[in-house]
Design a protein around this motif. Structure first.
Motif, PDB file in Angstrom:
ATOM      1  N   GLY A  68       0.850  -1.190   0.000  1.00 43.92           N
ATOM      2  CA  GLY A  68       0.000   0.000   0.000  1.00 43.92           C
ATOM      3  C   GLY A  68       0.877   1.227   0.000  1.00 43.92           C
ATOM      4  O   GLY A  68       2.051   1.155  -0.365  1.00 43.92           O
ATOM      5  N   PRO A  69       0.323   2.372   0.421  1.00 42.88           N
ATOM      6  CA  PRO A  69       1.153   3.581   0.489  1.00 42.88           C
ATOM      7  C   PRO A  69       2.257   3.402   1.531  1.00 42.88           C
ATOM      8  O   PRO A  69       2.153   2.515   2.386  1.00 42.88           O
ATOM      9  CB  PRO A  69       0.176   4.664   0.967  1.00 42.88           C
ATOM     10  CG  PRO A  69      -1.144   4.042   1.134  1.00 42.88           C
ATOM     11  CD  PRO A  69      -1.047   2.571   0.912  1.00 42.88           C
ATOM     12  N   THR A  70       3.258   4.261   1.488  1.00 48.08           N
ATOM     13  CA  THR A  70       4.251   4.240   2.561  1.00 48.08           C
ATOM     14  C   THR A  70       3.795   5.208   3.654  1.00 48.08           C
ATOM     15  O   THR A  70       3.009   6.116   3.418  1.00 48.08           O
ATOM     16  CB  THR A  70       5.651   4.619   2.054  1.00 48.08           C
ATOM     17  OG1 THR A  70       5.557   5.817   1.284  1.00 48.08           O
ATOM     18  CG2 THR A  70       6.235   3.508   1.215  1.00 48.08           C
ATOM     19  N   LYS A  71       4.331   4.976   4.842  1.00 50.56           N
ATOM     20  CA  LYS A  71       3.873   5.730   6.014  1.00 50.56           C
ATOM     21  C   LYS A  71       5.048   5.934   6.935  1.00 50.56           C
ATOM     22  O   LYS A  71       5.803   4.980   7.186  1.00 50.56           O
ATOM     23  CB  LYS A  71       2.801   4.883   6.735  1.00 50.56           C
ATOM     24  CG  LYS A  71       2.154   5.549   7.894  1.00 50.56           C
ATOM     25  CD  LYS A  71       0.955   6.383   7.478  1.00 50.56           C
ATOM     26  CE  LYS A  71       0.475   7.312   8.570  1.00 50.56           C
ATOM     27  NZ  LYS A  71       1.343   8.499   8.777  1.00 50.56           N
ATOM     28  N   GLY A  72       5.218   7.140   7.453  1.00 44.77           N
ATOM     29  CA  GLY A  72       6.306   7.331   8.395  1.00 44.77           C
ATOM     30  C   GLY A  72       6.490   8.778   8.801  1.00 44.77           C
ATOM     31  O   GLY A  72       5.993   9.697   8.155  1.00 44.77           O
ATOM     32  N   GLY A  73       7.232   8.962   9.866  1.00 46.48           N
ATOM     33  CA  GLY A  73       7.405  10.266  10.489  1.00 46.48           C
ATOM     34  C   GLY A  73       8.369  11.180   9.757  1.00 46.48           C
ATOM     35  O   GLY A  73       9.041  10.791   8.797  1.00 46.48           O
ATOM     36  N   THR A  74       8.412  12.412  10.243  1.00 42.31           N
ATOM     37  CA  THR A  74       9.311  13.428   9.706  1.00 42.31           C
ATOM     38  C   THR A  74      10.105  13.987  10.875  1.00 42.31           C
ATOM     39  O   THR A  74       9.519  14.438  11.864  1.00 42.31           O
ATOM     40  CB  THR A  74       8.500  14.570   9.052  1.00 42.31           C
ATOM     41  OG1 THR A  74       7.474  13.994   8.256  1.00 42.31           O
ATOM     42  CG2 THR A  74       9.399  15.432   8.192  1.00 42.31           C
ATOM     43  N   ASP A 142       2.283   8.185  -0.194  1.00 33.77           N
ATOM     44  CA  ASP A 142       3.156   8.294   0.980  1.00 33.77           C
ATOM     45  C   ASP A 142       2.529   9.304   1.930  1.00 33.77           C
ATOM     46  O   ASP A 142       2.240  10.440   1.535  1.00 33.77           O
ATOM     47  CB  ASP A 142       4.560   8.747   0.542  1.00 33.77           C
ATOM     48  CG  ASP A 142       5.542   8.824   1.709  1.00 33.77           C
ATOM     49  OD1 ASP A 142       5.215   8.316   2.807  1.00 33.77           O
ATOM     50  OD2 ASP A 142       6.629   9.396   1.517  1.00 33.77           O
ATOM     51  N   VAL A 143       2.317   8.886   3.164  1.00 42.46           N
ATOM     52  CA  VAL A 143       1.611   9.708   4.154  1.00 42.46           C
ATOM     53  C   VAL A 143       2.562  10.009   5.313  1.00 42.46           C
ATOM     54  O   VAL A 143       3.038   9.091   5.988  1.00 42.46           O
ATOM     55  CB  VAL A 143       0.345   8.965   4.666  1.00 42.46           C
ATOM     56  CG1 VAL A 143      -0.417   9.820   5.673  1.00 42.46           C
ATOM     57  CG2 VAL A 143      -0.564   8.582   3.495  1.00 42.46           C
ATOM     58  N   MET A 144       2.843  11.289   5.545  1.00 44.66           N
ATOM     59  CA  MET A 144       3.800  11.677   6.600  1.00 44.66           C
ATOM     60  C   MET A 144       3.135  11.750   7.970  1.00 44.66           C
ATOM     61  O   MET A 144       1.916  11.802   8.073  1.00 44.66           O
ATOM     62  CB  MET A 144       4.385  13.052   6.269  1.00 44.66           C
ATOM     63  CG  MET A 144       5.187  13.095   5.002  1.00 44.66           C
ATOM     64  SD  MET A 144       5.845  14.761   4.794  1.00 44.66           S
ATOM     65  CE  MET A 144       6.531  14.633   3.145  1.00 44.66           C
ATOM     66  N   ALA A 145       3.976  11.816   9.001  1.00 47.38           N
ATOM     67  CA  ALA A 145       3.519  11.928  10.392  1.00 47.38           C
ATOM     68  C   ALA A 145       4.619  12.642  11.183  1.00 47.38           C
ATOM     69  O   ALA A 145       5.693  12.896  10.646  1.00 47.38           O
ATOM     70  CB  ALA A 145       3.262  10.533  10.961  1.00 47.38           C
ATOM     71  N   PRO A 146       4.373  12.944  12.455  1.00 50.82           N
ATOM     72  CA  PRO A 146       5.429  13.594  13.251  1.00 50.82           C
ATOM     73  C   PRO A 146       6.480  12.607  13.740  1.00 50.82           C
ATOM     74  O   PRO A 146       6.236  11.404  13.803  1.00 50.82           O
ATOM     75  CB  PRO A 146       4.687  14.182  14.457  1.00 50.82           C
ATOM     76  CG  PRO A 146       3.271  13.772  14.355  1.00 50.82           C
ATOM     77  CD  PRO A 146       3.114  12.820  13.219  1.00 50.82           C
ATOM     78  N   ASP A 147       7.637  13.110  14.067  1.00 49.46           N
ATOM     79  CA  ASP A 147       8.690  12.344  14.734  1.00 49.46           C
ATOM     80  C   ASP A 147       9.471  13.379  15.549  1.00 49.46           C
ATOM     81  O   ASP A 147       8.973  14.477  15.792  1.00 49.46           O
ATOM     82  CB  ASP A 147       9.581  11.626  13.698  1.00 49.46           C
ATOM     83  CG  ASP A 147      10.502  10.601  14.347  1.00 49.46           C
ATOM     84  OD1 ASP A 147      10.030   9.521  14.726  1.00 49.46           O
ATOM     85  OD2 ASP A 147      11.711  10.890  14.511  1.00 49.46           O
ATOM     86  N   MET A 148      10.693  13.029  15.939  1.00 46.29           N
ATOM     87  CA  MET A 148      11.494  13.943  16.750  1.00 46.29           C
ATOM     88  C   MET A 148      11.561  15.335  16.110  1.00 46.29           C
ATOM     89  O   MET A 148      11.878  15.452  14.927  1.00 46.29           O
ATOM     90  CB  MET A 148      12.914  13.409  16.861  1.00 46.29           C
ATOM     91  CG  MET A 148      13.266  12.909  18.222  1.00 46.29           C
ATOM     92  SD  MET A 148      14.829  12.076  18.145  1.00 46.29           S
ATOM     93  CE  MET A 148      15.913  13.418  18.512  1.00 46.29           C
ATOM     94  N   GLY A 149      11.259  16.352  16.871  1.00 41.96           N
ATOM     95  CA  GLY A 149      11.410  17.725  16.401  1.00 41.96           C
ATOM     96  C   GLY A 149      10.229  18.249  15.604  1.00 41.96           C
ATOM     97  O   GLY A 149      10.226  19.423  15.212  1.00 41.96           O
TER      98      GLY A 149
END
Ligand code: NAD
Length: 419
Positions: A68-74, A142-149
């Motif tokens: 499926g789409p990719t998913k992960g933080g920024t 591709d769906v972004m999300a939060p991560d450090m900072g």
């Protein structure tokens, strides 16, 4: 030869090698599973407040597109480089597969020291980053999300920038948004909540009395603070916490809501109390029942692993334990119960998935529903991991990663190789 390098990428490669050997994956299949499908490198110029122009480098790595789409933080941090981002994307793939989400892993970030830029500059940088990424992302790509900072505000800027270019509101382009802009109830708390839920489960399994138990947390951002809050709610004393500015210790238990209020106001733990200050170098090896590393990668090396004095190691951060430390922990399995990162912190991506589903359907759930479904998925993944570790006589990390890798491999095998 690959464009990716660095200690964090080497660690992801090393871990994959262990899993691939365990699963006896043929050599000519390994690169197809490990190497990222796409890597995007961008430069983001912005106007500084003094009128000058500064350019920041940014990245996005999409590991695989099979499920499926990719998913992960920024991640916005000085350490960010293409190798670190690739490693984090690879771990996201195994994590999503382990908990059964229809995603491949991705990760992105900008190499920036946030203490050197103003809020206006942060907004400009966030918007420019998303604008540069528009050709490569999308609600089904591709769906972004939060991560450090990064946080809800940065996600709102990402969503707004993408939407402006589309000429309509596209909330499903990122997750971890404010509830007022299409976010879901329970996302802010999701990762820390999941960490605390699994730690409690293990403590019950080990017959540790929660009301006499103690916890230590490294990193007091999104993950660390909400994990601390729930552990305290369950009856534990959170005796020590740390962040990049220092550490605090109180054997009677720290006031977690008070600390969260302080960090919300001042941006860090600094200035909370001189009396409670302790040496941050002692945090990971303090005697406690639950240790939650919730800051960054590779903080537990072989020596620290040998000196851990916790009963449960609940990995809130991604990749906090080096492969050398894993070898030590395998020998200490009866003393230290490891809840590996790709399981322990997966509550974040699980609830991000719920947010994406709700945005696509424009049908929003109550927080109880979000939490019930999050815990259900985490419990199921935990059971599968524990059963696999027992059946194969392997560590919890190897079991969790093996399940993730196997699922991605099965999908690639049944789809075949194009053309
Ligand atoms: P955050 O930016 O909200 O918080 C990070 C915290 O770590 C801050 O308190 C910071 O001061 C602290 N920190 C940084 N360097 C440190 C150091 N050297 N020693 C001690 N503390 C230090 O980030 P976050 O979203 O809470 O992410 C923390 C970790 O959890 C990262 O590894 C991230 O990849 C992982 N993670 C986050 C989520 C999520 O939903 N936010 C989900 C899964 C995994």
């Amino acid at each position: 030869m690959t464009v990716y390098s660095g200690p964090v990428f080497d660690m992801a490669v090393n871990q994959f090698g262990v899993i691939a050997n365990h699963l006896a994956i043929p050599m000519d299949e390994r690169d197809r599973l490990l190497l990222p499908k796409r890597a995007i490198t961008i430069s983001c110029p912005i106007h500084r407040d003094d009128g000058s122009i500064a350019v920041y480098e940014g990245y996005r790595v999409q590991h695989h597109l099979t499920l499926g789409p990719t998913k992960g933080g920024t991640r916005f941090a000085p350490s960010v480089d293409i190798g670190e981002v690739a490693a984090l994307a690879i771990w996201m793939s195994w994590k999503c597969a382990l908990v059964g989400l229809p995603y491949g892993g991705a990760k992105g970030g900008i190499t920036v020291d946030l203490s050197t830029i103003s809020k206006r500059e942060l907004e400009a940088l966030s918007r420019r980053y998303m604008q540069e990424m528009i050709p490569f992302v999308g609600p089904h790509i591709d769906v972004m999300a939060p991560d450090m900072g990064t946080n809800e505000q940065v996600m709102a800027w990402f969503m707004d920038t993408y939407s402006m270019y589309q000429g309509r509101t596209v909330t499903e382009i990122v997750t971890g948004k404010p509830v007022s802009s299409g976010g879901t109830l329970g996302r802010r708390e999701a990762t820390g909540r999941g960490v605390a839920h699994l730690a409690k489960r293990v403590m019950n399994q080990l017959s540790i009395n929660l009301n006499n138990a103690t916890a230590v947390i490294q990193g007091f951002g999104n993950v660390g603070s909400y994990a601390a809050l729930d552990l305290q709610r369950f009856g534990l004393k959170v005796i020590a916490v740390s962040d990049h500015t220092g550490a605090l210790y109180d054997k009677a238990g720290l006031d977690i809501p008070g600390l969260m209020q302080h960090t919300a106001q001042h941006g860090s733990l600094a200035g909370y109390s001189n009396q409670l200050a302790c040496d941050p170098a002692t945090i990971l090896t303090m005697p406690c029942d639950v240790l939650v590393p919730a800051a960054m990668e590779r903080v537990i090396d072989a020596e620290t692993a040998q000196n851990l004095k916790c009963r449960v190691l609940a990995e809130g951060a991604n990749g906090p334990t080096t492969p050398e430390a894993d070898l030590v922990l395998e020998k200490r399995q009866d003393e230290v119960f490891l809840i590996p990162d790709i399981l322990c912190n997966s509550g974040g991506v699980v609830v991000s998935y719920f947010e994406w589903v709700q945005d696509l359907q424009q049908l929003f759930w109550e927080e109880e529903e979000v939490m019930r479904r999050e815990y259900q998925i985490l419990d199921r993944a935990f059971d599968t991991m524990a059963a696999r570790a027992k059946a194969d006589g392997i560590s919890h990390r190897t079991a969790a990663m093996a399940i993730g890798v196997e699922k991605v491999r099965a999908a690639k095998t049944t789809r075949g190789l194009f053309p």
